[in-house]
Design a protein around this motif. Structure first.
Motif, PDB file in Angstrom:
ATOM      1  N   THR A 107      81.807  34.777  48.327  1.00 60.23           N
ATOM      2  CA  THR A 107      82.099  34.051  48.658  1.00 60.23           C
ATOM      3  C   THR A 107      81.865  34.232  50.827  1.00 60.23           C
ATOM      4  O   THR A 107      81.732  35.336  50.522  1.00 60.23           O
ATOM      5  N   ARG A 108      81.375  33.061  51.288  1.00 64.44           N
ATOM      6  CA  ARG A 108      81.843  33.925  52.075  1.00 64.44           C
ATOM      7  C   ARG A 108      82.746  34.472  52.854  1.00 64.44           C
ATOM      8  O   ARG A 108      83.172  34.918  54.446  1.00 64.44           O
ATOM      9  N   ASP A 109      83.675  33.855  52.391  1.00 64.17           N
ATOM     10  CA  ASP A 109      84.901  33.672  52.773  1.00 64.17           C
ATOM     11  C   ASP A 109      85.187  34.939  52.895  1.00 64.17           C
ATOM     12  O   ASP A 109      86.346  36.109  53.259  1.00 64.17           O
ATOM     13  N   SER A 139      76.768  36.128  62.089  1.00 57.99           N
ATOM     14  CA  SER A 139      78.044  37.473  60.976  1.00 57.99           C
ATOM     15  C   SER A 139      78.384  36.232  60.386  1.00 57.99           C
ATOM     16  O   SER A 139      79.520  35.686  61.105  1.00 57.99           O
ATOM     17  N   ASN A 140      78.979  36.733  59.367  1.00 55.97           N
ATOM     18  CA  ASN A 140      79.131  35.357  58.610  1.00 55.97           C
ATOM     19  C   ASN A 140      81.429  35.865  57.607  1.00 55.97           C
ATOM     20  O   ASN A 140      81.653  37.222  58.445  1.00 55.97           O
ATOM     21  N   PRO A 141      81.706  34.878  58.192  1.00 58.92           N
ATOM     22  CA  PRO A 141      81.634  33.825  57.369  1.00 58.92           C
ATOM     23  C   PRO A 141      82.098  32.617  58.780  1.00 58.92           C
ATOM     24  O   PRO A 141      83.062  32.817  59.849  1.00 58.92           O
ATOM     25  N   THR A 169      70.538  27.772  61.507  1.00 63.53           N
ATOM     26  CA  THR A 169      68.749  27.052  61.762  1.00 63.53           C
ATOM     27  C   THR A 169      68.965  27.634  60.549  1.00 63.53           C
ATOM     28  O   THR A 169      67.951  27.228  60.260  1.00 63.53           O
ATOM     29  N   LEU A 170      69.046  28.249  59.942  1.00 62.62           N
ATOM     30  CA  LEU A 170      68.515  28.657  58.661  1.00 62.62           C
ATOM     31  C   LEU A 170      68.511  28.206  57.655  1.00 62.62           C
ATOM     32  O   LEU A 170      68.001  27.238  56.366  1.00 62.62           O
ATOM     33  N   ASP A 171      70.273  27.122  57.848  1.00 64.77           N
ATOM     34  CA  ASP A 171      70.006  25.681  56.776  1.00 64.77           C
ATOM     35  C   ASP A 171      68.768  24.645  57.207  1.00 64.77           C
ATOM     36  O   ASP A 171      68.624  23.879  55.883  1.00 64.77           O
ATOM     37  N   VAL A 173      65.843  24.867  57.960  1.00 67.30           N
ATOM     38  CA  VAL A 173      64.559  25.885  57.911  1.00 67.30           C
ATOM     39  C   VAL A 173      64.650  25.292  56.301  1.00 67.30           C
ATOM     40  O   VAL A 173      63.757  25.639  55.377  1.00 67.30           O
ATOM     41  N   ARG A 174      65.457  26.017  55.869  1.00 63.62           N
ATOM     42  CA  ARG A 174      65.227  25.658  54.080  1.00 63.62           C
ATOM     43  C   ARG A 174      65.398  24.500  53.733  1.00 63.62           C
ATOM     44  O   ARG A 174      64.200  24.718  52.431  1.00 63.62           O
ATOM     45  N   ALA A 175      66.286  23.308  54.122  1.00 61.50           N
ATOM     46  CA  ALA A 175      66.145  22.328  53.425  1.00 61.50           C
ATOM     47  C   ALA A 175      64.478  21.508  54.420  1.00 61.50           C
ATOM     48  O   ALA A 175      64.450  21.040  52.873  1.00 61.50           O
ATOM     49  N   GLY A 228      71.678  28.041  48.999  1.00 62.46           N
ATOM     50  CA  GLY A 228      70.412  28.563  49.240  1.00 62.46           C
ATOM     51  C   GLY A 228      70.708  29.897  49.563  1.00 62.46           C
ATOM     52  O   GLY A 228      69.654  30.607  49.031  1.00 62.46           O
ATOM     53  N   GLY A 229      72.073  30.051  49.923  1.00 71.75           N
ATOM     54  CA  GLY A 229      72.290  31.567  50.399  1.00 71.75           C
ATOM     55  C   GLY A 229      72.832  32.182  49.019  1.00 71.75           C
ATOM     56  O   GLY A 229      71.853  33.533  48.877  1.00 71.75           O
ATOM     57  N   ASP A 230      73.523  31.738  48.421  1.00 68.97           N
ATOM     58  CA  ASP A 230      73.835  32.315  46.737  1.00 68.97           C
ATOM     59  C   ASP A 230      72.341  32.768  45.763  1.00 68.97           C
ATOM     60  O   ASP A 230      72.264  33.457  45.677  1.00 68.97           O
ATOM     61  N   VAL A 232      69.644  34.069  47.224  1.00 70.90           N
ATOM     62  CA  VAL A 232      68.829  35.142  47.285  1.00 70.90           C
ATOM     63  C   VAL A 232      70.006  36.465  47.030  1.00 70.90           C
ATOM     64  O   VAL A 232      69.513  37.226  46.500  1.00 70.90           O
ATOM     65  N   VAL A 233      71.177  35.739  47.675  1.00 71.56           N
ATOM     66  CA  VAL A 233      72.490  37.112  47.227  1.00 71.56           C
ATOM     67  C   VAL A 233      72.129  37.066  45.455  1.00 71.56           C
ATOM     68  O   VAL A 233      72.097  38.745  45.154  1.00 71.56           O
ATOM     69  N   LYS A 234      71.855  36.836  45.127  1.00 72.12           N
ATOM     70  CA  LYS A 234      71.928  36.982  43.359  1.00 72.12           C
ATOM     71  C   LYS A 234      70.798  37.527  43.416  1.00 72.12           C
ATOM     72  O   LYS A 234      70.673  38.467  41.605  1.00 72.12           O
ATOM     73  N   SER A 241      71.811  40.400  51.584  1.00 68.03           N
ATOM     74  CA  SER A 241      71.866  38.600  51.541  1.00 68.03           C
ATOM     75  C   SER A 241      70.423  38.232  52.154  1.00 68.03           C
ATOM     76  O   SER A 241      69.761  39.476  52.320  1.00 68.03           O
ATOM     77  N   ALA A 242      70.157  36.822  52.235  1.00 67.73           N
ATOM     78  CA  ALA A 242      69.411  36.786  53.298  1.00 67.73           C
ATOM     79  C   ALA A 242      69.204  37.467  54.735  1.00 67.73           C
ATOM     80  O   ALA A 242      70.315  37.538  55.772  1.00 67.73           O
ATOM     81  N   THR A 243      67.918  38.249  54.850  1.00 72.14           N
ATOM     82  CA  THR A 243      67.535  38.989  56.113  1.00 72.14           C
ATOM     83  C   THR A 243      65.722  38.534  56.703  1.00 72.14           C
ATOM     84  O   THR A 243      66.521  38.171  57.854  1.00 72.14           O
TER      85      THR A 243
HETATM   86  O1  LIG Z   1      74.668  34.113  51.961  1.00 78.43           O
HETATM   87  C1  LIG Z   1      75.116  34.126  52.635  1.00 78.43           C
HETATM   88  O2  LIG Z   1      75.520  35.382  52.067  1.00 78.43           O
HETATM   89  C2  LIG Z   1      74.160  34.704  53.904  1.00 78.43           C
HETATM   90  C3  LIG Z   1      73.779  33.209  54.195  1.00 78.43           C
HETATM   91  O3  LIG Z   1      74.975  32.858  55.050  1.00 78.43           O
HETATM   92  C4  LIG Z   1      72.826  32.333  54.384  1.00 78.43           C
HETATM   93  O4  LIG Z   1      72.019  33.471  53.401  1.00 78.43           O
HETATM   94  O5  LIG Z   1      72.581  31.545  54.390  1.00 78.43           O
END
Ligand SMILES: O=C([O-])CC(=O)C(=O)O
Ligand SMILES: NC(=O)C1=CN([C@@H]2O[C@H](COP(=O)(O)OP(=O)(O)OC[C@H]3O[C@@H](n4cnc5c(N)ncnc54)[C@H](O)[C@@H]3O)[C@@H](O)[C@H]2O)C=CC1
Length: 338
Positions: A107-109, A139-141, A169-171, A173-175, A228-230, A232-234, A241-243
């Motif tokens: 997880t991000r945590d 930087s996460n979390p 912002t990425l959230d 953008v994805r949505a 959505g982040g997961d 990309v991680v997968k 992760s998302a870059t």
């Molecule tokens: O998922 C991650 O760890 C990276 C991130 O924050 C994202 O893609 O929204």
């Protein structure tokens, strides 16, 4: 005499505003490199300062050959410790994507133990060398690293809540992209409000306020935005992760801050800031639409009406978010660092 000096001062601040030094801390990373390139393409950036513990100068040399007007300088830690300070001095905007990314199953945590101290130490350098800069934390979390920055700035007596932003912002953008895939529309025309924080159930899309209120009951879509982040991680399978999409989202946020500094009115971005919206529930930070201005946060816009599904999502968000924020605050209290 008084009037003349006032005019001079105004003229000075107008021209000073056109000089925008933007610094990236973590510039050689997966996000840092494309983000630096996008910032080099932004005519509002006049000086680009790229710092990383490795390869800051290398990335800067590369980006500096792009034939746009801005100057580029690269920095890395040196024996005197001056590199970071030099990188930051005079910055109007500092973006921080330094730290480790997730691997599948995390997880991000789970990044907290590594990234908390990285962000703490970089925030200390910002508090010392550019206390008035707009700080954009990637930087996460994010739900915890932004509160860490607040505590660092507070401890040094230079905290200004209008200048500290968690980049969410990425959230949105994805949505907007995911909605356009379902509806067959132009994603740039899909304005989706996303509130809360930046991890899992703390990410709350508000489709009832969009052109497609029916999507609020689309549990699969809601989950896709939250996780959505997961995805990309997968897909990257251990390589991070998302870059690229994040670089685009970070560059958009930086551009919005710069436009607002330059005097443009009505610039609104979603961002995780110190916010009164849920303070009564013990939540100091919340991401919502924020109007930006020359001094950073101009106005925090209300969340607006929620339907029954979204009310439930928000209840789940608030519980997790509170814990994430408290974790960041507690970290600095017991790990103040040097
Ligand atoms: O998922 C991650 O760890 C990276 C991130 O924050 C994202 O893609 O929204
Ligand atoms: N807010 C958001 O929406 C998103 C946040 N992220 C987060 O961004 C962070 C960076 O991700 P990536 O670029 O993929 O990681 P990466 O590992 O590719 O790059 C990180 C960079 O930070 C540098 N770094 C480490 N410690 C540093 C320090 N003390 N000072 C300066 N630089 C330092 C590293 O040398 C490396 O170049 C991660 O924590 C990730 O979870 C990622 C995607 C979206």
């Amino acid at each position: 005499m008084f009037a003349a000096s006032r005019i001079q001062a105004r003229a000075f601040s107008a021209s000073a505003r056109q000089l925008s030094k933007v610094t990236v801390l973590g510039a050689a990373g997966g996000i840092g490199q494309p983000l630096s390139l996008l910032l080099k393409m932004n005519p509002r950036v006049t000086e680009l300062s790229l710092y990383d513990i490795r390869q800051g100068p290398g990335v800067a040399a590369d980006v500096s050959h792009v034939n746009t007007k801005s100057t580029v300088k690269g920095y890395q830690p040196d024996d005197t410790g001056a590199g970071l300070g030099e990188a930051l001095k005079g910055s109007e905007v500092v973006l921080i994507p330094a730290g480790v990314p997730r691997k599948p199953g995390m997880t991000r945590d789970d990044l907290f133990n590594t990234n908390a101290s990285i962000v703490r130490d970089l925030a200390k350098a910002c508090a010392e060398h550019c206390p008035e800069a707009n700080l954009l934390i990637i930087s996460n979390p994010v739900n915890s690293t932004v509160p860490i920055c607040r505590e660092v700035f507070k401890a040094r007596g230079v905290y200004n809540p209008k200048r500290l932003f968690g980049v969410t912002t990425l959230d949105v953008v994805r949505a907007s992209r995911f909605v356009s895939e379902i509806k067959g529309t132009d994603p740039t025309e899909e304005k989706i409000t996303v509130v809360g924080g930046h991890s899992g159930v703390t990410i709350v899309p508000l489709f009832s306020q969009s052109k497609h209120p029916d999507l609020s009951s689309n549990a699969e879509l809601v989950k896709r935005v939250q996780f959505g982040g997961d995805e990309v991680v997968k897909a990257k399978d251990g390589a991070g992760s998302a870059t690229l999409s994040m670089a685009m989202a970070g560059a958009r946020m930086a551009d919005s801050v710069l436009r607002a500094i330059g005097g443009e009115k009505g610039v609104v971005e979603p961002t995780f800031v110190e916010s009164p919206l849920y303070k009564d529930q013990g939540i100091d930070f919340f991401s919502s639409k924020v109007e930006l201005g020359p001094s950073g946060v101009e106005k925090i816009l209300p969340v607006g009406e929620l339907d029954a599904n979204e009310t439930q999502l928000l209840e789940a968000c608030v519980g997790d978010l509170k814990k994430n924020i408290e974790k960041g605050v507690a970290f600095l209290a017991s790990n103040p660092g040097k």
